[in-house]
Design an enzyme around this catalytic site. Structure first.
Site, PDB file in Angstrom:
ATOM      1  N   ASP A   8       3.293  -0.136  -3.008  1.00 13.10           N
ATOM      2  CA  ASP A   8       2.606  -1.325  -2.500  1.00 13.10           C
ATOM      3  C   ASP A   8       3.260  -2.542  -3.159  1.00 13.10           C
ATOM      4  O   ASP A   8       4.303  -2.423  -3.822  1.00 13.10           O
ATOM      5  CB  ASP A   8       1.080  -1.226  -2.724  1.00 13.10           C
ATOM      6  CG  ASP A   8       0.676  -1.322  -4.195  1.00 13.10           C
ATOM      7  OD1 ASP A   8       1.570  -1.426  -5.072  1.00 13.10           O
ATOM      8  OD2 ASP A   8      -0.540  -1.296  -4.483  1.00 13.10           O
ATOM      9  N   HIS A   9       2.639  -3.712  -2.988  1.00 15.21           N
ATOM     10  CA  HIS A   9       3.223  -4.940  -3.554  1.00 15.21           C
ATOM     11  C   HIS A   9       3.360  -4.850  -5.074  1.00 15.21           C
ATOM     12  O   HIS A   9       4.319  -5.353  -5.653  1.00 15.21           O
ATOM     13  CB  HIS A   9       2.351  -6.146  -3.181  1.00 15.21           C
ATOM     14  CG  HIS A   9       0.930  -6.000  -3.605  1.00 15.21           C
ATOM     15  ND1 HIS A   9       0.064  -5.097  -3.003  1.00 15.21           N
ATOM     16  CD2 HIS A   9       0.221  -6.593  -4.596  1.00 15.21           C
ATOM     17  CE1 HIS A   9      -1.108  -5.172  -3.591  1.00 15.21           C
ATOM     18  NE2 HIS A   9      -1.049  -6.062  -4.570  1.00 15.21           N
ATOM     19  N   GLY A  66       0.262  -0.434  -8.783  1.00 15.82           N
ATOM     20  CA  GLY A  66       0.057  -1.120 -10.051  1.00 15.82           C
ATOM     21  C   GLY A  66      -0.170  -0.158 -11.196  1.00 15.82           C
ATOM     22  O   GLY A  66       0.465  -0.264 -12.256  1.00 15.82           O
ATOM     23  N   THR A  67      -1.063   0.779 -10.971  1.00  8.57           N
ATOM     24  CA  THR A  67      -1.386   1.762 -12.025  1.00  8.57           C
ATOM     25  C   THR A  67      -0.843   3.156 -11.728  1.00  8.57           C
ATOM     26  O   THR A  67      -0.828   4.004 -12.618  1.00  8.57           O
ATOM     27  CB  THR A  67      -2.913   1.907 -12.151  1.00  8.57           C
ATOM     28  OG1 THR A  67      -3.416   2.341 -10.866  1.00  8.57           O
ATOM     29  CG2 THR A  67      -3.571   0.598 -12.552  1.00  8.57           C
ATOM     30  N   GLY A  68      -0.502   3.425 -10.478  1.00  5.67           N
ATOM     31  CA  GLY A  68      -0.124   4.777 -10.055  1.00  5.67           C
ATOM     32  C   GLY A  68      -1.324   5.596  -9.627  1.00  5.67           C
ATOM     33  O   GLY A  68      -1.169   6.667  -9.023  1.00  5.67           O
ATOM     34  N   ILE A  69      -2.525   5.093  -9.906  1.00  5.78           N
ATOM     35  CA  ILE A  69      -3.731   5.892  -9.636  1.00  5.78           C
ATOM     36  C   ILE A  69      -4.045   5.956  -8.140  1.00  5.78           C
ATOM     37  O   ILE A  69      -4.290   7.035  -7.588  1.00  5.78           O
ATOM     38  CB  ILE A  69      -4.946   5.310 -10.402  1.00  5.78           C
ATOM     39  CG1 ILE A  69      -4.725   5.399 -11.913  1.00  5.78           C
ATOM     40  CG2 ILE A  69      -6.221   6.059 -10.028  1.00  5.78           C
ATOM     41  CD1 ILE A  69      -5.787   4.642 -12.730  1.00  5.78           C
ATOM     42  N   GLY A  70      -4.039   4.799  -7.491  1.00  8.14           N
ATOM     43  CA  GLY A  70      -4.369   4.785  -6.064  1.00  8.14           C
ATOM     44  C   GLY A  70      -3.389   5.646  -5.271  1.00  8.14           C
ATOM     45  O   GLY A  70      -3.801   6.406  -4.376  1.00  8.14           O
ATOM     46  N   MET A  71      -2.119   5.535  -5.574  1.00  6.89           N
ATOM     47  CA  MET A  71      -1.103   6.335  -4.870  1.00  6.89           C
ATOM     48  C   MET A  71      -1.333   7.825  -5.113  1.00  6.89           C
ATOM     49  O   MET A  71      -1.199   8.643  -4.197  1.00  6.89           O
ATOM     50  CB  MET A  71       0.295   5.948  -5.340  1.00  6.89           C
ATOM     51  CG  MET A  71       0.784   4.607  -4.828  1.00  6.89           C
ATOM     52  SD  MET A  71       0.934   4.597  -3.022  1.00  6.89           S
ATOM     53  CE  MET A  71       1.957   3.132  -2.798  1.00  6.89           C
ATOM     54  N   HIS A  98       4.930  23.271 -14.654  1.00  7.90           N
ATOM     55  CA  HIS A  98       3.637  23.955 -14.537  1.00  7.90           C
ATOM     56  C   HIS A  98       2.960  23.727 -13.187  1.00  7.90           C
ATOM     57  O   HIS A  98       2.314  24.632 -12.663  1.00  7.90           O
ATOM     58  CB  HIS A  98       2.674  23.476 -15.633  1.00  7.90           C
ATOM     59  CG  HIS A  98       3.076  23.890 -17.007  1.00  7.90           C
ATOM     60  ND1 HIS A  98       2.189  23.969 -18.065  1.00  7.90           N
ATOM     61  CD2 HIS A  98       4.283  24.251 -17.522  1.00  7.90           C
ATOM     62  CE1 HIS A  98       2.826  24.350 -19.162  1.00  7.90           C
ATOM     63  NE2 HIS A  98       4.113  24.527 -18.853  1.00  7.90           N
ATOM     64  N   ARG A 132       2.582  32.684 -14.225  1.00  9.77           N
ATOM     65  CA  ARG A 132       1.142  32.365 -14.239  1.00  9.77           C
ATOM     66  C   ARG A 132       0.848  31.051 -13.521  1.00  9.77           C
ATOM     67  O   ARG A 132      -0.235  30.876 -12.959  1.00  9.77           O
ATOM     68  CB  ARG A 132       0.626  32.323 -15.682  1.00  9.77           C
ATOM     69  CG  ARG A 132       1.193  31.192 -16.520  1.00  9.77           C
ATOM     70  CD  ARG A 132       0.801  31.333 -17.981  1.00  9.77           C
ATOM     71  NE  ARG A 132       1.197  30.202 -18.781  1.00  9.77           N
ATOM     72  CZ  ARG A 132       2.429  29.956 -19.229  1.00  9.77           C
ATOM     73  NH1 ARG A 132       3.420  30.799 -18.923  1.00  9.77           N
ATOM     74  NH2 ARG A 132       2.694  28.905 -19.979  1.00  9.77           N
TER      75      ARG A 132
HETATM   76  C1  RB5 Z   1      -3.287  -3.566  -6.367  1.00 10.05           C
HETATM   77  O1  RB5 Z   1      -3.823  -4.726  -6.917  1.00 10.05           O
HETATM   78  C2  RB5 Z   1      -3.669  -2.346  -7.204  1.00 10.05           C
HETATM   79  O2  RB5 Z   1      -5.022  -2.112  -7.109  1.00 10.05           O
HETATM   80  C3  RB5 Z   1      -2.871  -1.131  -6.765  1.00 10.05           C
HETATM   81  O3  RB5 Z   1      -1.513  -1.409  -6.865  1.00 10.05           O
HETATM   82  C4  RB5 Z   1      -3.085   0.136  -7.573  1.00 10.05           C
HETATM   83  O4  RB5 Z   1      -2.964  -0.113  -8.933  1.00 10.05           O
HETATM   84  C5  RB5 Z   1      -4.251   0.934  -7.227  1.00 10.05           C
HETATM   85  O5  RB5 Z   1      -4.488   2.020  -7.766  1.00 10.05           O
END
Ligand code: RB5
Length: 151
Positions: A8-9, A66-71, A98, A132
Site C-alpha cells: 500500500d502507500h 506500514g506495519t505488515g499486519i494488515g497485509m 518450519h 514434523r
Molecule cells: C496505513 O495507514 C496502515 O494502516 C497500513 O499500511 C498497515 O500498517 C495496516 O496494517
C-alpha cells in the site's frame, strides 16, 4: 524464481527498494502495485498477490504495508496462503523452514530498510524442512477446509 510483490502507500518506498535490490536474472518480480504513494487500501493489493501465489503463477510473494499486519491478515484469507510477518532474520528463516511461508510481509514503518533486505535474503535462502512440520501444515490445510466458505 517468480516473486509477486505489492504494497500500500505506507510500504511503497520499501517495495521499490526491494525490487531494485533483488531483481536479477534469477529473480523476476511481478509488481501488483501500488505505483505511487497515494493512499490505498492494503486488502486491494494483498488479494491479487495472494491469488497469484495460490494459483502457482508466482513461486513466492512479498507484501509491504506500514506495519505488515494488515497485509498478513488479508493474505491469509486466501486458501493455500501461509503469510508470515517477520521483523528479524531468525523468524524469517523459521517461517520457511518450519511454516513453509509462501508470502513474507514487512512493515516499512517499523523495519529499517537494510534489515528488511536481510530478512528477505534469509527467507529466500531457507527451505522447508518437512518432517514434523509437514504434519502441522496438513493440519492447517484441514482447518482451511473445515472453516473456509467455498464460493
Ligand atoms: C496505513 O495507514 C496502515 O494502516 C497500513 O499500511 C498497515 O500498517 C495496516 O496494517
Amino acid at each position: 524464481m517468480r516473486i509477486a510483490i505489492g504494497s500500500d502507500h505506507a510500504g511503497f518506498r520499501l517495495k521499490e527498494k526491494v525490487k531494485n535490490r533483488f531483481s536479477s536474472p534469477q529473480i523476476e518480480f511481478s509488481d501488483f502495485g501500488v505505483n505511487c504513494p497515494e493512499p490505498a487500501d492494503y486488502p486491494d493489493i494483498a488479494e491479487p498477490v495472494a491469488e497469484a501465489v495460490a494459483r502457482g503463477e508466482a513461486d513466492l510473494g512479498i507484501l509491504i504495508c506500514g506495519t505488515g499486519i494488515g497485509m498478513e491478515i488479508a493474505a491469509n484469507k486466501v486458501p493455500g496462503i501461509r503469510a508470515a510477518l517477520c521483523h528479524d532474520v531468525f523468524t524469517a528463516r523459521a517461517a520457511r523452514e518450519h511454516n513453509d511461508a509462501n508470502i513474507l510481509t514487512l512493515g516499512e514503518r517499523v523495519t529499517d530498510p537494510d534489515l528488511a533486505c536481510q530478512i528477505i535474503s534469509e527467507w529466500l535462502k531457507a527451505g522447508f524442512q518437512g518432517g514434523r512440520h509437514a504434519r502441522r501444515l496438513a493440519k492447517i490445510r484441514a482447518l482451511e477446509e473445515k472453516h473456509c466458505k467455498k464460493t
